[in-house]
Design a protein around this motif. Structure first.
Motif, PDB file in Angstrom:
ATOM      1  N   ILE A 196      34.344  40.745  36.596  1.00  0.00           N
ATOM      2  CA  ILE A 196      35.822  40.778  36.335  1.00  0.00           C
ATOM      3  C   ILE A 196      36.375  41.985  36.585  1.00  0.00           C
ATOM      4  O   ILE A 196      36.039  42.822  36.267  1.00  0.00           O
ATOM      5  CB  ILE A 196      35.937  39.983  35.225  1.00  0.00           C
ATOM      6  CG1 ILE A 196      35.447  38.760  34.921  1.00  0.00           C
ATOM      7  CG2 ILE A 196      37.384  39.936  35.012  1.00  0.00           C
ATOM      8  CD1 ILE A 196      35.821  37.975  33.416  1.00  0.00           C
ATOM      9  N   PHE A 197      37.165  42.058  37.490  1.00  0.00           N
ATOM     10  CA  PHE A 197      38.034  43.035  37.925  1.00  0.00           C
ATOM     11  C   PHE A 197      39.367  42.744  37.373  1.00  0.00           C
ATOM     12  O   PHE A 197      40.074  41.586  37.765  1.00  0.00           O
ATOM     13  CB  PHE A 197      37.985  43.217  39.238  1.00  0.00           C
ATOM     14  CG  PHE A 197      36.834  43.700  39.717  1.00  0.00           C
ATOM     15  CD1 PHE A 197      36.326  45.010  39.803  1.00  0.00           C
ATOM     16  CD2 PHE A 197      35.876  42.599  40.527  1.00  0.00           C
ATOM     17  CE1 PHE A 197      35.242  45.472  40.131  1.00  0.00           C
ATOM     18  CE2 PHE A 197      34.561  43.144  40.889  1.00  0.00           C
ATOM     19  CZ  PHE A 197      33.975  44.516  40.727  1.00  0.00           C
ATOM     20  N   PHE A 262      36.553  36.463  26.758  1.00  0.00           N
ATOM     21  CA  PHE A 262      36.730  37.803  26.090  1.00  0.00           C
ATOM     22  C   PHE A 262      37.637  38.742  26.698  1.00  0.00           C
ATOM     23  O   PHE A 262      38.338  39.502  26.289  1.00  0.00           O
ATOM     24  CB  PHE A 262      35.234  38.096  25.784  1.00  0.00           C
ATOM     25  CG  PHE A 262      35.204  39.621  25.191  1.00  0.00           C
ATOM     26  CD1 PHE A 262      35.537  39.722  23.896  1.00  0.00           C
ATOM     27  CD2 PHE A 262      35.039  40.524  26.049  1.00  0.00           C
ATOM     28  CE1 PHE A 262      35.258  41.203  23.388  1.00  0.00           C
ATOM     29  CE2 PHE A 262      34.950  41.839  25.720  1.00  0.00           C
ATOM     30  CZ  PHE A 262      35.059  42.309  24.291  1.00  0.00           C
ATOM     31  N   VAL A 263      37.260  38.780  27.894  1.00  0.00           N
ATOM     32  CA  VAL A 263      37.952  39.857  28.977  1.00  0.00           C
ATOM     33  C   VAL A 263      39.555  39.503  28.942  1.00  0.00           C
ATOM     34  O   VAL A 263      40.315  40.323  28.989  1.00  0.00           O
ATOM     35  CB  VAL A 263      37.307  39.958  30.251  1.00  0.00           C
ATOM     36  CG1 VAL A 263      38.341  40.814  31.080  1.00  0.00           C
ATOM     37  CG2 VAL A 263      36.078  40.313  30.137  1.00  0.00           C
ATOM     38  N   GLU A 264      39.849  38.189  29.171  1.00  0.00           N
ATOM     39  CA  GLU A 264      41.191  37.862  28.977  1.00  0.00           C
ATOM     40  C   GLU A 264      41.889  38.007  27.935  1.00  0.00           C
ATOM     41  O   GLU A 264      43.424  38.710  27.932  1.00  0.00           O
ATOM     42  CB  GLU A 264      41.192  36.145  29.306  1.00  0.00           C
ATOM     43  CG  GLU A 264      41.013  35.889  30.875  1.00  0.00           C
ATOM     44  CD  GLU A 264      41.296  34.481  31.041  1.00  0.00           C
ATOM     45  OE1 GLU A 264      41.401  34.087  32.323  1.00  0.00           O
ATOM     46  OE2 GLU A 264      41.185  33.583  30.205  1.00  0.00           O
ATOM     47  N   HIS A 270      44.705  37.099  33.171  1.00  0.00           N
ATOM     48  CA  HIS A 270      44.307  35.903  33.348  1.00  0.00           C
ATOM     49  C   HIS A 270      43.455  35.545  34.586  1.00  0.00           C
ATOM     50  O   HIS A 270      44.200  35.978  35.719  1.00  0.00           O
ATOM     51  CB  HIS A 270      45.397  34.676  33.262  1.00  0.00           C
ATOM     52  CG  HIS A 270      44.863  33.356  33.527  1.00  0.00           C
ATOM     53  ND1 HIS A 270      44.211  32.793  32.891  1.00  0.00           N
ATOM     54  CD2 HIS A 270      45.473  32.427  34.663  1.00  0.00           C
ATOM     55  CE1 HIS A 270      43.956  31.534  33.211  1.00  0.00           C
ATOM     56  NE2 HIS A 270      44.914  31.122  34.447  1.00  0.00           N
ATOM     57  N   VAL A 271      42.399  35.165  34.451  1.00  0.00           N
ATOM     58  CA  VAL A 271      41.551  35.215  36.000  1.00  0.00           C
ATOM     59  C   VAL A 271      41.695  33.815  36.579  1.00  0.00           C
ATOM     60  O   VAL A 271      41.443  32.737  36.085  1.00  0.00           O
ATOM     61  CB  VAL A 271      40.049  35.070  35.547  1.00  0.00           C
ATOM     62  CG1 VAL A 271      39.202  34.896  36.707  1.00  0.00           C
ATOM     63  CG2 VAL A 271      39.497  36.490  34.929  1.00  0.00           C
ATOM     64  N   LYS A 272      42.474  33.892  37.739  1.00  0.00           N
ATOM     65  CA  LYS A 272      42.819  32.670  38.510  1.00  0.00           C
ATOM     66  C   LYS A 272      41.846  32.183  39.565  1.00  0.00           C
ATOM     67  O   LYS A 272      41.897  30.985  39.824  1.00  0.00           O
ATOM     68  CB  LYS A 272      44.134  32.816  38.981  1.00  0.00           C
ATOM     69  CG  LYS A 272      45.388  33.245  38.075  1.00  0.00           C
ATOM     70  CD  LYS A 272      46.513  33.614  38.853  1.00  0.00           C
ATOM     71  CE  LYS A 272      47.690  33.974  37.876  1.00  0.00           C
ATOM     72  NZ  LYS A 272      49.022  34.270  38.548  1.00  0.00           N
ATOM     73  N   LYS A 273      40.962  33.108  39.882  1.00  0.00           N
ATOM     74  CA  LYS A 273      40.086  32.736  41.013  1.00  0.00           C
ATOM     75  C   LYS A 273      38.837  33.446  40.914  1.00  0.00           C
ATOM     76  O   LYS A 273      38.635  34.518  40.531  1.00  0.00           O
ATOM     77  CB  LYS A 273      40.907  33.229  42.457  1.00  0.00           C
ATOM     78  CG  LYS A 273      39.854  32.689  43.807  1.00  0.00           C
ATOM     79  CD  LYS A 273      40.872  33.044  44.814  1.00  0.00           C
ATOM     80  CE  LYS A 273      42.140  32.304  45.227  1.00  0.00           C
ATOM     81  NZ  LYS A 273      42.770  32.580  46.442  1.00  0.00           N
TER      82      LYS A 273
END
Length: 340
Positions: A196-197, A262-264, A270-273
């Motif tokens: 995750i970036f 956890f990262v969010e 917010h990871v959208k993709k």
């Protein structure tokens, strides 16, 4: 600055490099030339008769045609036995932190591994440093170098394929990389890498002991077919294999959900993709399991987008398969960046 530092500044850095991604499916090769601020793809090829690791060592030397024969090579290996961890250390991380790095990696016999690290974020004061630590068994590195025993290209650097794929993603001209949070999933033969970036910075990296080969074996046993037929079924989607696929990759998708959540919370993002790479990107059932589990949009990227590609560099039979060269391309672009 000492004399060695001054001398290093005047050393000619590699400008013509071939990336060689070694895997069970053979060698995926990309030659890239650095022309001032432009990176130019001048040749692409796949050599399926050079699987890695070889079934009967030592490996057969990889002899490249003139179009792909650069002076130096950046190799990537599956590194199934490697230890890869994204670690945090208090304050600044310098050479004095190497002992802590080795301890955190949990290596019993240091002499059996080649150890490297990259500082992702440098801490100051009470702020933590985030460091990617890697330890690869010497045996795998030696076997990879044995594929280029003499002449050109000469091995210049070796990297884990999953990490090189992440580097390819970061060098792509996708606007959301710098402005948003994105996830990347690389289906390797025996390992799946997940990262995750957040705004271009690595926030999480995990490797799971499940890969595309496990899906193939599951389909073989479920349908009673041979290896080649199972691969075809996975790619063409002629049969409904969703349950078999879910049995294999469903558990790691659940772990990805926990990691993502956890990262969010930690990064307030917010990871959208989710961007996918690896041999299962053409498997509709595999992508459906990931999509439904994570609840995000899925996409892929072309590792050559943003690069100049000379006419004829990509053979006609490989056009549309650019995704297969993500690791090889990422290894070269990462090396250019590190030496800049």
């Amino acid at each position: 600055m000492n004399l060695n530092d001054i001398a290093d500044r005047f050393k000619k850095r590699p400008q013509d490099v071939v990336g060689i991604d070694l895997s069970s499916g053979g060698a995926q090769v990309v030659r890239i030339k650095k022309n001032n601020d432009h990176n130019v793809v001048t040749g692409v090829g796949i050599f399926p008769d050079h699987p890695f690791p070889p079934e009967t060592p030592p490996p057969q030397p990889l002899v490249l045609p003139p179009q792909l024969k650069a002076k130096y090579a950046c190799l990537t290996v599956p590194a199934d036995g490697a230890i890869v961890k994204l670690l945090s250390f208090p304050g600044a991380f310098d050479d004095g932190g190497i002992d802590k790095l080795v301890e955190s990696l949990g290596i019993e016999n240091v002499d059996d591994y080649r150890i490297g690290y990259k500082v992702i974020t440098e801490g100051h004061g009470k702020q933590e440093s985030r460091v990617m630590g890697v330890a690869v068994p010497n045996t795998e590195l030696e076997m990879a170098c044995a594929m280029l025993p003499a002449g050109l290209p000469a091995p210049f650097a070796i990297e884990i394929a999953g990490l090189a794929t992440m580097s390819s993603f970061l060098h792509s001209p996708l606007p959301e990389i710098e402005s948003d949070a994105s996830a990347v999933m690389d289906f390797g033969p025996n390992r799946t890498s997940f990262a995750i970036f957040n705004r271009g910075n690595l926030a999480l990296f995990r490797r799971f002991d499940v890969g595309a080969a496990d899906v193939v074996r599951k389909v073989q046993s479920t349908l009673g077919v041979d290896h080649e037929t199972a691969q075809g079924i996975i790619s063409d989607g002629a049969f409904d294999i969703s349950q078999a696929v879910n049995d294999v990759i469903g558990p790691i998708v659940k772990q990805m959900v926990v990691s993502r959540d956890f990262v969010e919370r930690r990064e307030n993002c917010h990871v959208k993709k989710l961007y996918t790479a690896g041999s299962l990107v053409k498997s509709r059932d595999s992508l459906d399991v990931v999509r439904s589990g994570l609840g995000v949009e899925l996409d892929s990227w072309n590792p050559f987008e943003g690069l100049e590609v000379t006419e004829g560099a990509i053979p006609e039979e490989l056009q549309g398969q650019e995704w297969r060269f993500s690791a090889a391309t990422g290894a070269v672009l990462g090396m250019f960046e590190d030496l800049a």
